[in-house]
Structures are given as structure tokens and as C-alpha cells.
Scaffold this active site. Structure first.
Site, mmCIF file in Angstrom:
data_model
loop_
_atom_site.group_PDB
_atom_site.id
_atom_site.type_symbol
_atom_site.label_atom_id
_atom_site.label_comp_id
_atom_site.label_asym_id
_atom_site.label_seq_id
_atom_site.Cartn_x
_atom_site.Cartn_y
_atom_site.Cartn_z
ATOM 1 N N SER A 1 0.840 -1.189 0.000
ATOM 2 C CA SER A 1 0.000 0.000 0.000
ATOM 3 C C SER A 1 0.872 1.235 0.000
ATOM 4 O O SER A 1 2.084 1.177 0.197
ATOM 5 C CB SER A 1 -0.902 0.019 1.247
ATOM 6 O OG SER A 1 -1.599 -1.189 1.398
ATOM 7 N N ASN A 2 0.226 2.376 -0.197
ATOM 8 C CA ASN A 2 0.829 3.679 0.058
ATOM 9 C C ASN A 2 -0.016 4.387 1.102
ATOM 10 O O ASN A 2 -1.245 4.277 1.088
ATOM 11 C CB ASN A 2 0.840 4.556 -1.200
ATOM 12 C CG ASN A 2 1.495 3.878 -2.391
ATOM 13 O OD1 ASN A 2 2.567 3.316 -2.280
ATOM 14 N ND2 ASN A 2 0.834 3.943 -3.541
#
Length: 760
Positions: free
Chosen positions: A215-216
Site C-alpha cells: 500500500s501507500n
């Protein structure tokens, strides 16, 4: 109000409700469900039982077949219904149904989980009881014969019990650790006479999760935002298919609990989201949530191991897996120790021999603290309270927590359930092979009791776990971010000091996606402060970092090469992005997959003092240049053989079908440095996303409450005939956002249909 007939009593006899009276005014099982635009569920209840009850019912309305299949999976019954050899998702790697069944039937200690539940908070117990009742209530209202075709009349759709919820929670806790070793556990067997000592030079273990799976997350503080308040961007990369899909909900419960966000199958509360003062997201951490022990086996007995000079018998467990069509169950015996189950990876050299064996000890085994951690986050009004909630519970299993609050503070906390194994401890308890596999796992000596995980006074209630104070956490007023690399760099200008190696490597090379994150974030903040519009631009910019790094050199190699004139011309005209209209993206990404990236790929090596810019400078000299051109030739030939034009717009190649039409999907794989990650699987005519950007939220605050723009890329429902199967997918395709309704007035304005009250 929907009230149940007496017939439901029999249905619930085997559930957490037992033979409780039905439809009493003082029953805790009551919830109001309101749906708003895109079928987002708003659940309101006066009790925690009612919260679980309403969430389970509403989730089942959208995803009953997927949820029912997941309960079948964690019961270890896939082989019986779909055959033992059929492939199935298992953790982040996948396996066959038989391996899945053996794993769940052997590694989920239901007796221990029941005892753990009895010791957990009253709120956690109430949420689980409510979820069981809500799921079963849905099945009472919707007989199996009336369900969607994917599970209509299926014998594996049946009421659940508390045990099913405990199994499902345990699966979620182990997702990024033990599940990666499911095959090594399921196939571990005592050695035959022909098995010798493992070759020390060949021992290997599965490494940490691929950084493409993650993820970011960004949190911006008062120094970086236009209004001086906190701003959060959550961009988790999760599967588009299966029970790890996110589902949007808004929960109002007892004591002022008021949280909106998402959860996955079986979660009775939002696990990513926001309240009126705080917003948070998660990214998969680089920390290791387990250790591997090497055991010295007793002479002449491969099922006994030596600890402090004494032989200790392994514990044997007979695992019986039901087979289809009335066939005899498949049976096998697995072995476990005080250091966890035996694992065997013969192809990697880490095998069970007559002299040694390896075991896996997982910090998340029996972790029933997760809901209390997320409950604490949901009640928080500052990021400091978020930090306290996760530190006190140590219940977050395998993700970083990134949060922002209305007062303009930003938090990055890589605080999870990890073994209390510091650098000195790991060195003192090392084996002769530990250094060889240090980049993959922490390998400890199981022949000494002193090498058991340490328990500190501050974690006495979670023995063997590392205190939150020894893990990575910081609160800033500018920004923090993470894209799945190690804790050591969450702000470009201020690395963390070195911590235990079990938390991740220090000052090591970053992924291209992380480098893209810092490059784009720093560039945007240099231009102007962050607001919702700029945050949207950041998350959906769709730049391909490595293209900017190497394209000029690649095009230089193309000069004068008539045989590659067409692919070179396509790349020259490409905008170096993965937008729907980007022509040439498919060619470049295919080329990148084929380009030989060995040790001399870059002329400038990684420099820990310049981690965002290095390594760099593509090596195109001599043979290296020829290899790159060959990779481009192979890429063009492969795409042409699939009848896809080399200059096809990316949105014509990567699509999602709603059953009738194809929807263009922007974003691409994280490997070449694309922030908006979408990993596709091949289908006829191109690709379709299987893992990547899922629930994307941008949350700030005004004087009245949260201001949240969000999109769920694959939409709320898994039922192809539902109007909410692809409605948000179309918005995602067009880079449009949905302003989430949070206040009563906003919910009323966005309502679709009447509020439904369920009770019993």
C-alpha cells in the site's frame, strides 16, 4: 421493524446466541441500517452486539457467497466441496485446497482460541456474538434457494458459530506470516533413511512479502497543508477478488463511537477510516512477525529435539480432511514443538533431516487483540491516542499505522505484534546458518531455552512480544509516508536510528515505488501545500518513475535500429504514464518485465546517504545495450502475438468487465515505480486487475467534522447482477471521487431507500 418467528430459535441453537429468547424488547441484537449513494452501509446500534449484528447483516446483503465460502475455507472443508487439487488463494502466495485444509485444521487451535476469547474484552466478545447472530439472521431471511447463483442451493452455505468467527480472525492475523509457510507446514514429515543433513549452502526461506503487495499511505501535518489541519491519503493495495476485498461501512455504536471506513470479510468494525477528529490508514510492514528455530534432534529419534541437553518429544497431531463424494478422509500426522510447528522446504534446503529440523513461531498466533486496537483507534481524538491504542494492545498484526488529526499532527507507527528479539539477542542465539538467511528470516537456536522470546514487564500480558517503545513511531508536523519499505525512512529528510533487525533492514535500498513516493511528495510540497485537489493529483498521477530514469538511454539505443523502428517510435511518443489514454504503456511495462536487471544494471550503486536518488544511470554499454534491445524486441513480439497493437491505449489493455462492457483501469504494477499500483492477470485481449489500489480515501477536517473523498475501485458488491457491482469502478476509471456522507444531514441527503431495522 423486522421481527423473527419462533423458527429462528432452532437455527440459532448452535450459535453464540444459544436458545436465547427471540424478539424481546431488551435484546441487544438490534440495529438500524441505512444505505447511501453507492450502497454504502451506515449501521447504528445502542449495543456492541447490535453493531456486530448490523454489520454482518449488511455485509451479507452485498457479499453472502464470498463470505460463506470464506467460512468454509477456515473450517478446512474446501477439498470436500471443490476437490483437493483445485487451486485456491492462501495468504499472499496460493496453494491447492488440500494444503489449505490441512493448514487450517492443524494450525488453528480452536480450544485455545475459545479460552482467549473468554479473556478478551467484553466489547470484543459482544461484537463477535453480534456478527454470528447477524449472519445467521440474514440466512433466515434469505434461504439458500434464493441466494445469488454463485452459491444458490450450495450445501456449504450454512449458519455459523462463534468458532467460525474465531477461525476467521485467526486467519486474518496470520495472513502475512504463517500462511506464507502453509505448504511447508502441511507437507512436513519425519525423514526417511535416505535423507541426509541439509546442505548449509542451499538453505533458504520465503522472503518478506513482495513489495508489490502492499500500500501507500501519507499523513500531512499543519506545516504541509493549506488549512493547517491534518490531511490523510490512504491507498491500500489489496486483492480485487476474494475475502480480503474492502467493504465500506459507517458505524455508530455505544459511548459515542462514530467511525466510517472499510473492513474485510468478518470484521465488525472499520479497520481503516476516520472519525470526526482522526483519520488513519495502514500499509503492510516490512517487520517479520515470526522467527524460525533450528532444532537439534535426538540421536536415533527424528521426532524428539534437544533443549538444554534434554530430549523433548514433539507433539503429534492427526489431521483428517474430508474428501468429496463420500471418499475416505485424507489423513496425515503433523508435528509441533514449544517453538511452533515443524516446517520443511526440501527444495530450498531447509528440510527435516535425521539431525535437524526447523520450526516456525508466529507472534500473531492467538492474537485476539486486534479489535480492541481498532476500537481504540476509532475512539481516538488525536494521533497520540492512536499511538497509545496500538502500543498498549500490540494487537495490530502486520501493518504500519499512518494517521493525521484535525490539530495538524501526522503519525507513522510501525508498531505491531512482533517477537521480542533485539539485535544482541539475535546474535547471541544465532545458528551457523543464521547469517546466510538473515535477509529472509530471523533464524534462532532451538537447542537452548534461553533463546525463547524474551518477556518484559511492560508486555507481561503479551508474553514474548516487543514493547511498542522499542518499535518505530514518530509524530511530525510536516509529513510521514510509507510504501511498504522498512521503517527506517518515513520522511525524506530524517531517517530513523537503527532498531532490531526483526523490524526490517536499516539503510537498505528502497523499492522504486517508495522512491517514486518520496520524489513526487517532495516535489509537490516544494510547489505548494497540500489540499484535497493536490492529494488527488498525487495518488492518481500515474507516473512511471523508472521510465523517466531510463527512457532517454533506451531511445538512444534505438537510434538507427530499423528493425525496432515501430516499438521505438511508440515508446518515443508515450507520455510515460499509465493513464487510460497512455499509448505505449503496455509495451514499456512488458519490456521492463523482460529487461535483465542484474548487478550491473545501474552504473551508480545504491548510496544509503542518498537513498531516494540511487541507484541510477542505466548501463547501456556493449552487451548490456544489446540485452536491452533484445528485451524490447521480445516484448513487441509477445504483444503482437496477442493481437494487441503496440500503441494501444493502456485503458484498452487493462480493463474490468461488468459482465457487459469493459471498463478502462488506470494504474500499473509497482515494480517500475508506479504509485497507483494495479497488478493485472492476463485475459483475452489484455489484462484485468487482480490486486492493487482498492479503497482510496483522502480525509481532512473542517470546523464541523471530517471532509472525506473516497473511491472503492471494485465497488461494494461481488454479485455480478447487483447495480453496485461496478458503479464505483466506473468512477475510478474516470478519476472521479465520492464525497462521503458522515453527518446525519449528509446521510439523509444521500440516502437510497428507507432505513431498515433488524432485531430479535
Amino acid at each position: 421493524m423486522r421481527n423473527l418467528a419462533n423458527g429462528l430459535g432452532a437455527l440459532l441453537a448452535s450459535t453464540a446466541l444459544g436458545t436465547a429468547a427471540i424478539a424481546q424488547d431488551d435484546s441487544p441484537f438490534k440495529a438500524d441500517i441505512t444505505r447511501t449513494t453507492h450502497n454504502i452501509a451506515h449501521i447504528e446500534a445502542d449495543t456492541w452486539e447490535g453493531v456486530g449484528y448490523g454489520v454482518a447483516y449488511a455485509y451479507s446483503e452485498d457479499n453472502i457467497c464470498m463470505l460463506a465460502e470464506e467460512f468454509t475455507t477456515v473450517r478446512g472443508e474446501r477439498s470436500m466441496h471443490w476437490g483437493p487439487e483445485t487451486p485456491t488463494p492462501l495468504g499472499l502466495r496460493g496453494a491447492d485446497n488440500l494444503t489449505s485444509d490441512i493448514f487450517y485444521r492443524s494450525q488453528i487451535d480452536i480450544s485455545g482460541l475459545r479460552k482467549g476469547l473468554a479473556k478478551s474484552s467484553a466489547t470484543n466478545q459482544a461484537l463477535i456474538a453480534g456478527y454470528v447472530a447477524g449472519y445467521n439472521r440474514f440466512l433466515f431471511d434469505n434461504p439458500v434457494a434464493s441466494l445469488p447463483k454463485e452459491c444458490k442451493d450450495a450445501e456449504w452455505v450454512r449458519p455459523i458459530t462463534t468458532d467460525d468467527m474465531l477461525r476467521l480472525n485467526e486467519k486474518t492475523m496470520l495472513l502475512a506470516s504463517s500462511l506464507a509457510f502453509a505448504g511447508a507446514i502441511a507437507k512436513a514429515a519425519p525423514p526417511g533413511e535416505s535423507v541426509a543433513i541439509a546442505d548449509p549452502q542451499s538453505i533458504a526461506f520465503p522472503g518478506p512479502p513482495d513489495p508489490n503487495y502492499g500500500s501507500n499511505g501519507w499523513a500531512f501535518g499543519s506545516e504541509a497543508t493549506v488549512d493547517g489541519k491534518g490531511l490523510l491519503i490512504g491507498n491500500p493495495h489489496f486483492p480485487w477478488e476474494g475475502p480480503a476485498r474492502f467493504w465500506q461501512m459507517h458505524v455508530k455504536g455505544p459511548n459515542g463511537y462514530d467511525v466510517m471506513g472499510v473492513g474485510i470479510a468478518g470484521t465488525p468494525l472499520p479497520t481503516l477510516g476516520f472519525n470526526k477528529d482522526v483519520a488513519w490508514t495502514h500499509t503492510v510492514t516490512a517487520a517479520r512477525h515470526f522467527t524460525v528455530y533450528m532444532l537439534q534432534l535426538a540421536d536415533g529419534d527424528a521426532t524428539s529435539y534437544m533443549v538444554d541437553g534434554e530430549a523433548v518429544p514433539m507433539e503429534e497431531t492427526l489431521v483428517s480432511v474430508p474428501m468429496p463424494d463420500g471418499k475416505e478422509p485424507y489423513e496425515t500426522v503433523l508435528y509441533s514443538t514449544q517453538f511452533g510447528p515443524v516446517v520443511s522446504l526440501p527444495s530450498a534446503g531447509a528440510q527435516w533431516t535425521r539431525q535437524m529440523a526447523f520450526t516456525l513461531r508466529d507472534a500473531n498466533t492467538g492474537n485476539q487483540r486486534g479489535m480492541d486496537a481498532w476500537l481504540g483507534i476509532g475512539f481516538s481524538s488525536t494521533v497520540g491516542e492512536v499511538e497509545s491504542a496500538i502500543s498498549e494492545t500490540l494487537g495490530i498484526p502486520w501493518v504500519n499505522t499512518i494517521a493525521a488529526d484535525r490539530e495538524g499532527r501526522a503519525l507513522h507507527a510501525d508498531i505491531t505484534a512482533v517477537p521480542n528479539v533485539g539485535k544482541e539477542f539475535a546474535t547471541a542465539c544465532a545458528t551457523p546458518f543464521s547469517a546466510m538467511v538473515a535477509s529472509q528470516i530471523i533464524l534462532l537456536d532451538g537447542s537452548r531455552s534461553e533463546c525463547d522470546w524474551m518477556t518484559q514487564p511492560t508486555t507481561a500480558s503479551q508474553p514474548g512480544l516487543m514493547p511498542g517503545t522499542d518499535q518505530a513511531s514518530r509524530i511530525r508536523r510536516d509529513y510521514v509516508t510509507n510504501s511498504n519499505d522498512s521503517y527506517w525512512l518515513s520522511h525524506a529528510g530524517e531517517p530513523y536510528s537503527e532498531l532490531s533487525p526483526i523490524l526490517g533492514e536499516h539503510k537498505t535500498r528502497l523499492s522504486l515505488r517508495t522512491r517514486s513516493n518520496f520524489t513526487e511528495t517532495e516535489a509537490m510540497l516544494t510547489e505548494a501545500q497540500m489540499d484535497h485537489a493536490r492529494a488527488q493529483e498525487l495518488v492518481f498521477g500515474n507516473k512511471v518513475l523508472v521510465a523517466d530514469m531510463i527512457m532517454d538511454e533506451v531511445l538512444g539505443l534505438c537510434a538507427g535500429n530499423n528493425a525496432l523502428a515501430e516499438p521505438c517510435g511508440v515508446l518515443a511518443d508515450w507520455d510515460r504514464r499509465v493513464n487510460n489514454e497512455s499509448k505505449g504503456a503496455h509495451l514499456f511495462l512488458t519490456f521492463w518485465d523482460k529487461a535483465p536487471r542484474d548487478s550491473d544494471f545501474w552504473l551508480t550503486d545504491f548510496d544509503p546517504e542518498d537513498p531516494i536518488a540511487t541507484p541510477n544511470n542505466l548501463n547501456v554499454e556493449g552487451e548490456r545495450g544489446e540485452k536491452l534491445l533484445n528485451a524490447l524486441r521480445e516484448a513487441a513480439e509477445e504483444i503482437t502475438s496477442e493481437s494487441i497493437p503496440l500503441d494501444a491505449p493502456w485503458g484498452a489493455v487493462q480493463t474490468r468487465t461488468d459482465g457487459v462492457e469493459k471498463i478502462a483501469i488506470h494504474g500499473g504494477p509497482g515494480g517500475p515505480g508506479i504509485l497507483n499500483m494495479q497488478i493485472g492477470r492476463k485475459v483475452e485481449g489484455g489484462l484485468t486487475p487482480r490486486h492493487g489500489s482498492s479503497y482510496i480515501q483522502i480525509v481532512g477536517f473542517d470546523d464541523d467534522g471530517p471532509v472525506a473523498d473516497a473511491i472503492l475501485s471494485y465497488s461494494q458488491s461481488t454479485d455480478p447482477v447487483s447495480p453496485f457491482y461496478a458503479d464505483q469502478t466506473r468512477l475510478y476509471s474516470e478519476k472521479k471521487w465520492h464525497r462521503l456522507p458522515f453527518s446525519d444531514e449528509e446521510i439523509e441527503a444521500a440516502r437510497i431507500g428507507e432505513t431498515v431495522t433488524i432485531s430479535e
